[in-house]
Design a protein around this motif. Structure first.
Motif, PDB file in Angstrom:
ATOM      1  N   SER A  12       0.825  -1.204   0.000  1.00  0.00           N
ATOM      2  CA  SER A  12       0.000   0.000   0.000  1.00  0.00           C
ATOM      3  C   SER A  12       0.863   1.259   0.000  1.00  0.00           C
ATOM      4  CB  SER A  12      -0.917   0.022   1.220  1.00  0.00           C
ATOM      5  OG  SER A  12      -1.754  -1.088   1.210  1.00  0.00           O
ATOM      6  N   LEU A  13       1.954   1.246   0.750  1.00  0.00           N
ATOM      7  CA  LEU A  13       2.864   2.390   0.758  1.00  0.00           C
ATOM      8  C   LEU A  13       3.502   2.613  -0.606  1.00  0.00           C
ATOM      9  CD1 LEU A  13       4.669   2.035   4.192  1.00  0.00           C
ATOM     10  CD2 LEU A  13       3.146   3.864   3.478  1.00  0.00           C
ATOM     11  N   MET A  14       3.804   1.531  -1.306  1.00  0.00           N
ATOM     12  CA  MET A  14       4.384   1.662  -2.642  1.00  0.00           C
ATOM     13  C   MET A  14       3.405   2.356  -3.589  1.00  0.00           C
ATOM     14  SD  MET A  14       6.379  -1.970  -3.034  1.00  0.00           S
ATOM     15  CE  MET A  14       7.119  -1.637  -4.610  1.00  0.00           C
ATOM     16  N   VAL A  15       2.143   1.982  -3.516  1.00  0.00           N
ATOM     17  CA  VAL A  15       1.136   2.608  -4.361  1.00  0.00           C
ATOM     18  C   VAL A  15       0.960   4.075  -3.980  1.00  0.00           C
ATOM     19  CG1 VAL A  15      -1.324   2.594  -4.943  1.00  0.00           C
ATOM     20  CG2 VAL A  15      -0.048   0.455  -4.861  1.00  0.00           C
ATOM     21  N   CYS A  16       0.943   4.371  -2.691  1.00  0.00           N
ATOM     22  CA  CYS A  16       0.783   5.754  -2.235  1.00  0.00           C
ATOM     23  C   CYS A  16       1.954   6.627  -2.685  1.00  0.00           C
ATOM     24  CB  CYS A  16       0.642   5.806  -0.719  1.00  0.00           C
ATOM     25  SG  CYS A  16      -0.919   5.164  -0.125  1.00  0.00           S
ATOM     26  N   VAL A  17       3.171   6.110  -2.598  1.00  0.00           N
ATOM     27  CA  VAL A  17       4.333   6.878  -3.040  1.00  0.00           C
ATOM     28  C   VAL A  17       4.232   7.186  -4.525  1.00  0.00           C
ATOM     29  CG1 VAL A  17       6.835   6.717  -3.421  1.00  0.00           C
ATOM     30  CG2 VAL A  17       5.880   6.141  -1.206  1.00  0.00           C
ATOM     31  N   ASN A  18       3.811   6.196  -5.318  1.00  0.00           N
ATOM     32  CA  ASN A  18       3.637   6.429  -6.748  1.00  0.00           C
ATOM     33  C   ASN A  18       2.575   7.481  -7.032  1.00  0.00           C
ATOM     34  OD1 ASN A  18       5.514   4.952  -8.189  1.00  0.00           O
ATOM     35  ND2 ASN A  18       4.351   3.065  -7.944  1.00  0.00           N
ATOM     36  N   LEU A  19       1.451   7.400  -6.327  1.00  0.00           N
ATOM     37  CA  LEU A  19       0.375   8.367  -6.554  1.00  0.00           C
ATOM     38  C   LEU A  19       0.774   9.774  -6.114  1.00  0.00           C
ATOM     39  CD1 LEU A  19      -2.739   6.277  -5.528  1.00  0.00           C
ATOM     40  CD2 LEU A  19      -2.058   6.968  -7.823  1.00  0.00           C
ATOM     41  N   ILE A  20       1.458   9.876  -4.984  1.00  0.00           N
ATOM     42  CA  ILE A  20       1.904  11.194  -4.514  1.00  0.00           C
ATOM     43  C   ILE A  20       2.880  11.800  -5.502  1.00  0.00           C
ATOM     44  CG2 ILE A  20       3.278  12.352  -2.740  1.00  0.00           C
ATOM     45  CD1 ILE A  20       1.937  10.463  -0.695  1.00  0.00           C
ATOM     46  N   TYR A  23       0.778  12.714  -8.924  1.00  0.00           N
ATOM     47  CA  TYR A  23      -0.278  13.714  -8.905  1.00  0.00           C
ATOM     48  C   TYR A  23       0.045  14.954  -8.080  1.00  0.00           C
ATOM     49  CZ  TYR A  23      -3.083  10.264 -11.267  1.00  0.00           C
ATOM     50  OH  TYR A  23      -3.545   9.360 -12.181  1.00  0.00           O
ATOM     51  N   LEU A  24       0.613  14.783  -6.915  1.00  0.00           N
ATOM     52  CA  LEU A  24       0.884  15.947  -6.072  1.00  0.00           C
ATOM     53  C   LEU A  24       2.202  16.629  -6.429  1.00  0.00           C
ATOM     54  CD1 LEU A  24      -0.273  14.675  -2.572  1.00  0.00           C
ATOM     55  CD2 LEU A  24      -1.527  16.081  -4.191  1.00  0.00           C
ATOM     56  N   LEU A  25       3.205  15.840  -6.775  1.00  0.00           N
ATOM     57  CA  LEU A  25       4.525  16.405  -7.059  1.00  0.00           C
ATOM     58  C   LEU A  25       4.805  16.530  -8.552  1.00  0.00           C
ATOM     59  CD1 LEU A  25       6.544  14.429  -4.372  1.00  0.00           C
ATOM     60  CD2 LEU A  25       5.598  16.727  -4.185  1.00  0.00           C
ATOM     61  N   ASN A  26       3.858  16.110  -9.393  1.00  0.00           N
ATOM     62  CA  ASN A  26       3.957  16.190 -10.856  1.00  0.00           C
ATOM     63  C   ASN A  26       5.214  15.521 -11.402  1.00  0.00           C
ATOM     64  OD1 ASN A  26       1.542  17.613 -11.087  1.00  0.00           O
ATOM     65  ND2 ASN A  26       2.579  19.551 -10.712  1.00  0.00           N
ATOM     66  N   GLY A  27       5.683  14.471 -10.776  1.00  0.00           N
ATOM     67  CA  GLY A  27       6.834  13.727 -11.255  1.00  0.00           C
ATOM     68  C   GLY A  27       8.158  14.447 -11.098  1.00  0.00           C
ATOM     69  N   GLU A  28       8.196  15.484 -10.283  1.00  0.00           N
ATOM     70  CA  GLU A  28       9.421  16.268 -10.114  1.00  0.00           C
ATOM     71  C   GLU A  28      10.508  15.500  -9.363  1.00  0.00           C
ATOM     72  OE1 GLU A  28       9.962  19.795 -10.678  1.00  0.00           O
ATOM     73  OE2 GLU A  28       8.134  19.894 -11.883  1.00  0.00           O
ATOM     74  N   TYR A  29      10.124  14.650  -8.459  1.00  0.00           N
ATOM     75  CA  TYR A  29      11.079  13.953  -7.606  1.00  0.00           C
ATOM     76  C   TYR A  29      11.096  12.455  -7.909  1.00  0.00           C
ATOM     77  CZ  TYR A  29      10.815  18.361  -5.144  1.00  0.00           C
ATOM     78  OH  TYR A  29      10.857  19.688  -4.841  1.00  0.00           O
ATOM     79  N   TRP A  30      11.190  12.101  -9.175  1.00  0.00           N
ATOM     80  CA  TRP A  30      11.101  10.700  -9.565  1.00  0.00           C
ATOM     81  C   TRP A  30      12.288   9.891  -9.058  1.00  0.00           C
ATOM     82  CZ3 TRP A  30      15.032   8.844 -12.505  1.00  0.00           C
ATOM     83  CH2 TRP A  30      15.824   9.787 -13.184  1.00  0.00           C
ATOM     84  N   ALA A  31      13.455  10.493  -8.948  1.00  0.00           N
ATOM     85  CA  ALA A  31      14.628   9.748  -8.478  1.00  0.00           C
ATOM     86  C   ALA A  31      14.493   9.399  -6.992  1.00  0.00           C
ATOM     87  CB  ALA A  31      15.893  10.547  -8.708  1.00  0.00           C
ATOM     88  N   ILE A  32      14.034  10.351  -6.207  1.00  0.00           N
ATOM     89  CA  ILE A  32      13.857  10.104  -4.769  1.00  0.00           C
ATOM     90  C   ILE A  32      12.775   9.054  -4.548  1.00  0.00           C
ATOM     91  CG2 ILE A  32      13.156  11.146  -2.584  1.00  0.00           C
ATOM     92  CD1 ILE A  32      14.424  13.757  -3.621  1.00  0.00           C
ATOM     93  N   THR A  33      11.688   9.181  -5.263  1.00  0.00           N
ATOM     94  CA  THR A  33      10.617   8.190  -5.101  1.00  0.00           C
ATOM     95  C   THR A  33      11.059   6.824  -5.610  1.00  0.00           C
ATOM     96  OG1 THR A  33       9.604   8.872  -7.190  1.00  0.00           O
ATOM     97  CG2 THR A  33       8.753   9.869  -5.181  1.00  0.00           C
ATOM     98  N   GLY A  34      11.928   6.795  -6.608  1.00  0.00           N
ATOM     99  CA  GLY A  34      12.461   5.514  -7.069  1.00  0.00           C
ATOM    100  C   GLY A  34      13.251   4.816  -5.987  1.00  0.00           C
ATOM    101  N   TRP A  35      14.083   5.564  -5.278  1.00  0.00           N
ATOM    102  CA  TRP A  35      14.853   4.978  -4.176  1.00  0.00           C
ATOM    103  C   TRP A  35      13.937   4.531  -3.042  1.00  0.00           C
ATOM    104  CZ3 TRP A  35      19.457   3.073  -4.417  1.00  0.00           C
ATOM    105  CH2 TRP A  35      20.350   3.557  -5.357  1.00  0.00           C
ATOM    106  N   ILE A  36      12.915   5.304  -2.771  1.00  0.00           N
ATOM    107  CA  ILE A  36      11.958   4.911  -1.721  1.00  0.00           C
ATOM    108  C   ILE A  36      11.247   3.623  -2.116  1.00  0.00           C
ATOM    109  CG2 ILE A  36       9.808   5.577  -0.571  1.00  0.00           C
ATOM    110  CD1 ILE A  36      10.815   8.485  -0.713  1.00  0.00           C
ATOM    111  N   LEU A  37      10.857   3.516  -3.394  1.00  0.00           N
ATOM    112  CA  LEU A  37      10.182   2.303  -3.848  1.00  0.00           C
ATOM    113  C   LEU A  37      11.099   1.089  -3.787  1.00  0.00           C
ATOM    114  CD1 LEU A  37       8.124   3.657  -6.855  1.00  0.00           C
ATOM    115  CD2 LEU A  37       7.286   2.923  -4.629  1.00  0.00           C
TER     116      LEU A  37
END
Length: 62
Positions: A12-20, A23-37
């Motif tokens: 569920s956290l993985m899905v939430c990180v992707n959605l945030i 939609y909220l960050l407009n894909g600006e922080y894709w590298a950080i979210t990639g590491w989190i995932l």
């Protein structure tokens, strides 16, 4: 059972990180979210390994 719930929470956290990120960050922080995932994927793998070992031990005991 707690390991299965843990896997569900990680999933569920993985899905939430992707959605945030999408939609909220407009894909600006894709590298950080990639590491989190990737980190969440490894935690989910640990939960899976623990659940698998516990269920295989219960099957052997029967």
């Amino acid at each position: 059972m707690k390991y299965i719930v843990g896997m569900y929470v990680v999933m569920s956290l993985m899905v939430c990180v992707n959605l945030i990120n999408g939609y909220l960050l407009n894909g600006e922080y894709w590298a950080i979210t990639g590491w989190i995932l990737i980190a969440l994927f490894f935690f989910g793998t640990l939960f899976f390994i623990n659940a698998r070992s516990i269920f295989s031990k219960k099957k052997i005991e029967r």
